[in-house]
Design a protein around this motif. Sequence first.
Motif, mmCIF file in Angstrom:
data_model
loop_
_atom_site.group_PDB
_atom_site.id
_atom_site.type_symbol
_atom_site.label_atom_id
_atom_site.label_comp_id
_atom_site.label_asym_id
_atom_site.label_seq_id
_atom_site.Cartn_x
_atom_site.Cartn_y
_atom_site.Cartn_z
ATOM 1 N N VAL A 83 0.849 -1.109 -0.070
ATOM 2 C CA VAL A 83 -0.018 0.118 0.009
ATOM 3 C C VAL A 83 0.875 1.133 0.008
ATOM 4 C CG1 VAL A 83 -1.875 -1.210 1.147
ATOM 5 C CG2 VAL A 83 -0.229 0.126 2.448
ATOM 6 N N ILE A 84 0.508 2.360 -0.404
ATOM 7 C CA ILE A 84 0.825 3.553 -0.238
ATOM 8 C C ILE A 84 0.320 4.546 1.056
ATOM 9 C CG2 ILE A 84 1.514 5.984 -1.036
ATOM 10 C CD1 ILE A 84 0.959 4.616 -3.996
ATOM 11 N N LEU A 85 1.217 4.695 1.987
ATOM 12 C CA LEU A 85 0.672 4.931 3.390
ATOM 13 C C LEU A 85 0.845 6.564 2.961
ATOM 14 C CD1 LEU A 85 -0.245 4.919 6.364
ATOM 15 C CD2 LEU A 85 2.257 4.855 6.965
ATOM 16 N N LEU A 86 -0.454 7.353 3.278
ATOM 17 C CA LEU A 86 -0.581 8.685 3.206
ATOM 18 C C LEU A 86 -0.107 9.322 4.488
ATOM 19 C CD1 LEU A 86 -3.772 9.021 1.297
ATOM 20 C CD2 LEU A 86 -1.334 8.971 0.096
ATOM 21 N N ASN A 87 1.230 9.182 4.648
ATOM 22 C CA ASN A 87 1.707 9.886 6.186
ATOM 23 C C ASN A 87 2.208 11.045 6.081
ATOM 24 O OD1 ASN A 87 4.141 9.110 4.819
ATOM 25 N ND2 ASN A 87 4.400 7.662 6.377
ATOM 26 N N ASP A 88 2.230 11.804 4.871
ATOM 27 C CA ASP A 88 2.937 13.057 4.364
ATOM 28 C C ASP A 88 4.276 13.238 5.019
ATOM 29 O OD1 ASP A 88 0.748 13.754 3.265
ATOM 30 O OD2 ASP A 88 -0.238 15.098 4.871
ATOM 31 N N GLU A 89 5.054 12.279 5.116
ATOM 32 C CA GLU A 89 6.380 12.352 5.636
ATOM 33 C C GLU A 89 7.271 13.045 4.680
ATOM 34 O OE1 GLU A 89 8.329 8.717 6.860
ATOM 35 O OE2 GLU A 89 6.869 8.344 8.395
ATOM 36 N N GLY A 90 6.955 13.166 3.359
ATOM 37 C CA GLY A 90 7.715 14.166 2.685
ATOM 38 C C GLY A 90 8.520 13.601 1.440
ATOM 39 N N VAL A 91 9.145 14.489 0.776
ATOM 40 C CA VAL A 91 10.131 13.996 -0.547
ATOM 41 C C VAL A 91 11.355 14.504 -0.072
ATOM 42 C CG1 VAL A 91 8.095 14.011 -1.946
ATOM 43 C CG2 VAL A 91 9.578 16.241 -1.883
ATOM 44 N N ARG A 92 12.397 14.165 -0.847
ATOM 45 C CA ARG A 92 13.787 14.713 -0.605
ATOM 46 C C ARG A 92 14.114 15.796 -1.507
ATOM 47 N NH1 ARG A 92 17.210 14.404 3.169
ATOM 48 N NH2 ARG A 92 16.380 12.333 3.478
ATOM 49 N N PHE A 93 14.562 17.060 -0.913
ATOM 50 C CA PHE A 93 14.765 18.343 -1.864
ATOM 51 C C PHE A 93 16.169 18.675 -1.635
ATOM 52 C CE2 PHE A 93 14.692 22.857 -2.746
ATOM 53 C CZ PHE A 93 13.774 23.073 -3.524
ATOM 54 N N VAL A 94 16.828 18.719 -2.623
ATOM 55 C CA VAL A 94 18.458 18.908 -2.683
ATOM 56 C C VAL A 94 18.636 20.052 -3.564
ATOM 57 C CG1 VAL A 94 20.815 17.806 -3.587
ATOM 58 C CG2 VAL A 94 18.759 16.278 -2.443
ATOM 59 N N GLU A 95 19.664 20.821 -3.129
ATOM 60 C CA GLU A 95 20.080 22.182 -3.649
ATOM 61 C C GLU A 95 21.626 21.920 -3.886
ATOM 62 O OE1 GLU A 95 17.744 25.982 -1.906
ATOM 63 O OE2 GLU A 95 18.270 24.704 -0.593
ATOM 64 N N ALA A 96 21.927 22.182 -5.257
ATOM 65 C CA ALA A 96 23.192 21.957 -5.797
ATOM 66 C C ALA A 96 23.667 23.122 -6.788
ATOM 67 C CB ALA A 96 23.398 20.675 -6.165
ATOM 68 N N SER A 97 24.992 23.301 -6.723
ATOM 69 C CA SER A 97 25.358 24.121 -7.716
ATOM 70 C C SER A 97 26.740 23.479 -8.648
ATOM 71 C CB SER A 97 25.748 25.327 -7.193
ATOM 72 O OG SER A 97 26.958 25.100 -6.113
ATOM 73 N N VAL A 98 27.030 24.495 -9.889
ATOM 74 C CA VAL A 98 28.218 23.791 -10.739
ATOM 75 C C VAL A 98 28.807 25.307 -10.945
ATOM 76 C CG1 VAL A 98 28.941 23.125 -12.846
ATOM 77 C CG2 VAL A 98 26.929 21.708 -11.558
ATOM 78 N N ASP A 99 30.246 25.103 -10.932
ATOM 79 C CA ASP A 99 30.935 26.275 -11.183
ATOM 80 C C ASP A 99 31.249 26.399 -12.444
ATOM 81 O OD1 ASP A 99 30.964 27.255 -8.564
ATOM 82 O OD2 ASP A 99 32.926 26.263 -8.154
ATOM 83 N N SER A 100 30.362 26.390 -13.521
ATOM 84 C CA SER A 100 30.397 26.564 -14.927
ATOM 85 C C SER A 100 28.949 26.975 -15.290
ATOM 86 C CB SER A 100 31.093 25.605 -15.819
ATOM 87 O OG SER A 100 30.053 24.278 -15.472
ATOM 88 N N THR A 101 29.002 27.325 -16.804
ATOM 89 C CA THR A 101 27.951 27.668 -17.393
ATOM 90 C C THR A 101 27.156 26.277 -17.734
ATOM 91 O OG1 THR A 101 28.754 28.072 -19.451
ATOM 92 C CG2 THR A 101 28.659 29.857 -18.092
ATOM 93 N N LEU A 102 26.099 26.552 -18.564
ATOM 94 C CA LEU A 102 25.165 25.405 -18.836
ATOM 95 C C LEU A 102 25.727 25.152 -20.246
ATOM 96 C CD1 LEU A 102 22.941 23.134 -18.518
ATOM 97 C CD2 LEU A 102 21.511 24.740 -19.534
ATOM 98 N N ASP A 103 26.209 25.922 -20.994
ATOM 99 C CA ASP A 103 26.810 25.802 -22.138
ATOM 100 C C ASP A 103 28.099 25.316 -22.408
ATOM 101 O OD1 ASP A 103 24.577 26.909 -23.687
ATOM 102 O OD2 ASP A 103 25.537 28.996 -23.795
ATOM 103 N N GLN A 104 28.890 25.267 -21.208
ATOM 104 C CA GLN A 104 30.169 24.649 -20.866
ATOM 105 C C GLN A 104 29.938 22.994 -20.652
ATOM 106 O OE1 GLN A 104 31.725 27.199 -18.083
ATOM 107 N NE2 GLN A 104 33.086 27.953 -19.454
#
Length: 397
Positions: A83-104
């Motif tokens: 079953v899927i328990l609707l316990n609202d324990e939530g989802v994983r949310f990660v913030e990250a960065s890259v020291d370059s442009t997307l084009d690179q």
Amino acid sequence: MKVRKESSRIVKPSYDGTPPPTTNYIPLSVFDKVTYNTHIAVIYAYRPPTPPNVTVELGLQKALSVYREWAGRLREDVNGDPVILLNDEGVRFVEASVDSTLDQAMPFKPSASLLSLHPSLKGVVELVQVQLTRFTCGSLVVGFTAHHHVADGHSTSNFLVAWGQACRGLDINPLPFHDRTIFSPRDPPRFEFEHRGIEYTGKNLKKDYPLGDNIMEDIVVHKVHFTLEFLGKLKAKASSMNGGNKPYSTFESLVAHLWRAITKARALGGYETTHVRISVNGRMRLNPRVPPEYFGNLVLWAFPTAKVKDLLREPLPYAAKLIHDAVTKVNNNYFKSFIDFANHKAEEEDMVPTADMNKSVLCPNLEVDSWLRGHDVSSTILHRGWKHRCFHSSIPG
């Protein structure tokens, strides 16, 4: 490309008014239980302007209040059924960065480096994970992972659109249809088609086939762009012998072409058998029709099959017809036969699903997934009009 993870936290649904109870659960349907027991990862890349992370996070919280299954957890009821328990324990949310442009960093190629653009798929209890990776040019890459037992590609696309609407301050529309108990077996059941060896197999016949390094070294990743002119000519050629009936679809025509081309390149023996595994959406095939807003899994598979010598000797329309006929066979009667079999025979005969991520669809066979419809709405995920690129991560990890 070095991705720096800056934060990781749990994001929970945000409700207007009194939150619902967190003890309710939703039983998995027969279609949920027969699909892949794994997380699937998708990567979307956006050029600026992009909203701040806080806007994306708030939109996610709002979307989760409507699609509560994603914020729940997979569990078993008192009878041991999933079953899927609707316990609202939530989802994983990660913030990250890259020291370059997307084009690179572009163009992204299917490789192990893509794994750093979404959270790990190993040992995950959250049913959804999100990673926002910022580039120095202001571009944003959204890595999204979701457990396949909860929803298929069609349903996941609906959720992503709802998330985009919430990010823009819009009401979520249309609302999802959550009832997974609508797939009742017939009385008496009718097993009109063979499902052993198709959706199910015996436990003693199921073996693990891990993707070792030696296998991965033999896989060639090749990206092809077909022009509209080429596709038009291909479709006309594939449909040239179908007796004036409705032309084959672009998907059927292209898969027929690729099936023949790949089989020829493999230099297989003429009497060897080859098949293509094709996902078939049941929403428009069941009678009465299931609403397109249905949230869950509703997919079975077609398996057009041919001897190599016939596939290569006969012209393109031969392969197109095999594909068309196999997909057409997965109709209302087939879906209902599967529902009856899954409820009456699969457990009785101690059978398990054939859908297994530990197995690879390798030579002489193919697996094809169409994104022509289910994911063509992905540009609305976060902001209307954003330029985006979409990638499906199928790399083990």
